[in-house]
Design a protein around this motif. Structure first.
Motif, PDB file in Angstrom:
ATOM      1  N   MET A   1       1.120  -1.235   0.022  1.00 53.93           N
ATOM      2  CA  MET A   1      -0.127  -0.108   0.077  1.00 53.93           C
ATOM      3  C   MET A   1       0.737   1.191   0.249  1.00 53.93           C
ATOM      4  N   ALA A   2       0.844   2.315  -0.878  1.00 51.60           N
ATOM      5  CA  ALA A   2       0.984   3.150  -1.227  1.00 51.60           C
ATOM      6  C   ALA A   2       1.185   4.654   0.605  1.00 51.60           C
ATOM      7  N   ALA A   3       1.927   4.674   0.406  1.00 49.44           N
ATOM      8  CA  ALA A   3       2.160   5.485   1.674  1.00 49.44           C
ATOM      9  C   ALA A   3       1.630   6.863   1.985  1.00 49.44           C
ATOM     10  N   ASP A   4       0.554   7.773   2.453  1.00 42.63           N
ATOM     11  CA  ASP A   4       0.242   8.770   2.478  1.00 42.63           C
ATOM     12  C   ASP A   4       0.362   9.895   1.765  1.00 42.63           C
ATOM     13  N   PRO A   5       0.291  10.880   0.654  1.00 39.42           N
ATOM     14  CA  PRO A   5       1.450  11.687   0.123  1.00 39.42           C
ATOM     15  C   PRO A   5       1.171  13.139   1.641  1.00 39.42           C
ATOM     16  N   ARG A   6       0.116  12.956   2.147  1.00 39.05           N
ATOM     17  CA  ARG A   6      -0.279  13.713   3.118  1.00 39.05           C
ATOM     18  C   ARG A   6       1.010  13.824   4.443  1.00 39.05           C
ATOM     19  N   ILE A   7       1.441  12.447   4.696  1.00 39.17           N
ATOM     20  CA  ILE A   7       2.982  12.534   5.258  1.00 39.17           C
ATOM     21  C   ILE A   7       3.977  13.423   5.327  1.00 39.17           C
ATOM     22  N   PHE A   8       4.713  12.750   3.726  1.00 38.87           N
ATOM     23  CA  PHE A   8       5.648  13.855   3.063  1.00 38.87           C
ATOM     24  C   PHE A   8       5.509  14.903   3.247  1.00 38.87           C
ATOM     25  N   ILE A   9       4.489  15.634   2.452  1.00 36.19           N
ATOM     26  CA  ILE A   9       3.742  16.655   3.019  1.00 36.19           C
ATOM     27  C   ILE A   9       4.060  17.793   4.360  1.00 36.19           C
ATOM     28  N   ARG A  10       3.509  16.872   5.244  1.00 34.58           N
ATOM     29  CA  ARG A  10       3.577  17.775   6.041  1.00 34.58           C
ATOM     30  C   ARG A  10       4.621  18.038   6.777  1.00 34.58           C
ATOM     31  N   GLU A  11       5.390  16.818   6.574  1.00 35.06           N
ATOM     32  CA  GLU A  11       7.092  16.694   7.141  1.00 35.06           C
ATOM     33  C   GLU A  11       7.914  17.849   6.567  1.00 35.06           C
ATOM     34  N   ARG A  12       7.800  17.676   5.137  1.00 41.92           N
ATOM     35  CA  ARG A  12       8.393  18.830   4.768  1.00 41.92           C
ATOM     36  C   ARG A  12       7.701  20.246   4.896  1.00 41.92           C
TER      37      ARG A  12
END
Length: 343
Positions: A1-12
């Protein structure tokens, strides 16, 4: 299952210095456009003609870009070190709104938004567009929909974690991302912001008449002011923080972490005599990289002269006398008013 892109966006977003990052649907219907139309129809936008000419595009995020599916709303805390309102007790100094004491937040935020938007586009493969508040997009309703806060009775965004002190930026994307829960209204029975307004600019809770607002008058309005507002402005020479600073939710706010939005020493209680002496070149030098620069020397010195007239300081009469023959008729009028008040 692909990682939720929102996690990446919040981290960045956090790595870029943003204090809040949340998601909202950009496509769902809302009532904000209708409220804005009523505001303009009632003439409460004053001389801000751009609000009328861009009304259609402001009505909904998809009116700006019909491909938008998600709004990523970013917040940058600009909380002051202390309650700023007691500074107005020094009537020989000018009061500058907290948001304008550091670098222009448009420039601080815009570059970071573009960096983050590029990373989002690379990650999702979808188109993105970046907005700060110079674009015809209603950030505050989007911020409430995304759960950053709510529009208080003073119509500004209010956060349970940052109080009133948040700069906003928005990235619209064609990516369909899961939205966060919206924020409800938490003002309750409190009317502190409405009661604090020195010009009674709120016809009702959650409504503003910009024509009576000192932020509008000191920044957006270029003419000579009616007498009642000249007196009411006190020492406020750029913007007004009264309705923001009195809010009880500020007890949870923290001082800004970002150095570029923290107050410059020379913009906290600057002396009115020094400001009245500014010519155009000196004005531009003093307010380099500041949002104040955009209103120009004449409008700013007009504001300073109204504050001089309210100062009760006879020593400032000479500063006003020196400007009675200013080439700008609005400045000359303000100087004559100040001289008469101090006479």
């Amino acid at each position: 299952m692909a990682a939720d892109p929102r996690i990446f966006i919040r981290e960045r977003a956090g790595a870029l210095g943003f204090d809040a990052c949340r998601f909202a649907s950009a496509a769902e219907p809302w009532s904000a456009g209708e409220r804005l139309a009523h505001f303009v129809e009632a003439g409460r936008h004053g001389d801000m003609g751009w609000m009328e000419t861009t009304l259609e595009r402001r009505a909904h995020p998809t009116a700006m870009w019909d491909g938008a599916k998600t709004a990523i709303v970013l917040g940058l805390n600009y909380g002051p070190e202390h309650d700023p309102l007691p500074e107005m007790n020094d009537r020989s100094a000018g009061y500058i709104s907290v948001y304008a004491r550091g670098d222009d937040y448009h420039e601080v935020i815009k570059g970071r938004l573009k960096t983050l938007a590029g990373q989002i586009a690379a990650r999702t493969g979808e188109e993105v567009k970046v907005f700060v508040d110079t674009a015809p997009l209603m950030e505050k309703p989007l911020a409430q929909r995304a759960g950053l806060g709510w529009q208080g009775k003073h119509t500004n965004l209010l956060s349970r974690t940052h109080g009133n002190w948040l700069f906003l930026g928005v990235i619209l994307t064609a990516a369909d991302l899961e939205p966060d829960a919206p924020e409800g209204e938490h003002c309750g029975t409190c009317t502190a912001c409405l009661d604090a307004c020195p010009t009674q600019a709120f016809p009702a809770p959650f409504q503003l008449d910009a024509r009576r607002c000192l932020s509008y008058l000191t920044i957006e309005f270029g003419g000579a002011w009616p007498e009642e507002f000249r007196v009411a402005t006190g020492s406020r020479i750029y913007g007004c923080d009264d309705c923001l600073a009195v809010c009880p939710w500020n007890k949870f706010a923290a001082e800004a972490r970002e150095a570029r939005v923290q107050a410059r020493d020379n913009l906290v209680s600057p002396r009115l005599a020094d400001l009245a002496a500014l010519d155009d070149a000196a004005f531009r030098a003093l307010f380099s990289k500041s949002p104040i620069k955009r209103i120009g020397r004449n409008r700013f010195v007009r504001n300073v002269l109204y504050a001089i007239g309210n100062s009760g300081d006879p020593a400032l009469r000479a500063s006003a006398l020196a400007l009675m023959d200013d080439p700008d008729p609005v400045v000359a009028d303000a100087a004559g008013w100040a001289v008469a008040r101090l006479g």
